[in-house]
Write a protein that holds these residues in place. Structure first.
Motif, short mmCIF file in Angstrom:
data_model
loop_
_atom_site.label_atom_id
_atom_site.label_comp_id
_atom_site.label_asym_id
_atom_site.label_seq_id
_atom_site.Cartn_x
_atom_site.Cartn_y
_atom_site.Cartn_z
N ASP A 1 27.04 -48.63 19.96
CA ASP A 1 26.70 -47.21 19.82
C ASP A 1 25.67 -46.97 18.72
N SER A 2 25.85 -47.69 17.60
CA SER A 2 24.90 -47.52 16.49
C SER A 2 23.52 -48.07 16.85
N GLU B 1 21.93 -45.57 19.16
CA GLU B 1 21.52 -44.41 18.38
C GLU B 1 20.22 -44.69 17.61
N THR C 1 17.13 -44.50 19.90
CA THR C 1 16.72 -43.17 20.34
C THR C 1 16.00 -42.41 19.22
N GLN C 2 16.10 -42.82 17.98
CA GLN C 2 15.44 -42.11 16.87
C GLN C 2 14.06 -42.59 16.63
#
Length: 141
Positions: free
Chosen positions: A133-134, A137, A140-141
């Motif tokens: 998940d990290s 994440e 996507t940034q």
């Protein structure tokens, strides 16, 4: 030599013949009558006696044999009928013996004995999911 097994039968009205009171032949029962089917498929109803008083058999037996009723022990089916027990397990049940012998084996394991391994795998899966998940994440940034 064969043992004689008594069978309760009803002489069905209307030419239904003698019908054994067994699951294969008893179709339905109400307080007023029983509905029976003979071996040929003939269906007959047999009425209960008009002045029948349910539960009178025990009282009658107690009048005739009072000493037996005093010694009456509520076990087995009679205990179930008297709501003193909800089930009856026969002595020497093979399933219970198998269960006991299985749990006495040295290689016997239960889910409780595997709890530590389960918890370890759950933690590993949780950490892997957090890492995934990290990473997602971060992309996507």
């Amino acid at each position: 030599m064969k043992n004689a097994v008594p069978t309760f039968v009803v002489d069905a009205p209307g030419g239904g013949g003698k019908i054994a009171i067994q699951p294969n032949y008893l179709i339905s029962q109400s307080p007023d009558k029983v509905v029976l089917r003979n071996f040929e498929g003939v269906i007959s109803s047999y009425p209960e006696p008009e002045n029948y008083v349910p539960g009178r058999a025990d009282d009658y037996f107690a009048e005739i044999y009072p000493e037996v009723m005093k010694e009456k022990e509520q076990i087995g089916i009679s205990a179930i009928f008297e709501d003193q027990s909800t089930s009856y397990t026969p002595e020497g049940l093979a399933r219970l013996k198998r269960r006991e012998s299985y749990s006495d084996r040295p290689d016997h394991e239960t889910l409780k004995s595997r709890r530590a391994k389960r918890d370890e795998l759950k933690e590993k899966k949780f950490l892997a999911q957090q890492k995934k998940d990290s990473e997602a994440e971060g992309q996507t940034q």
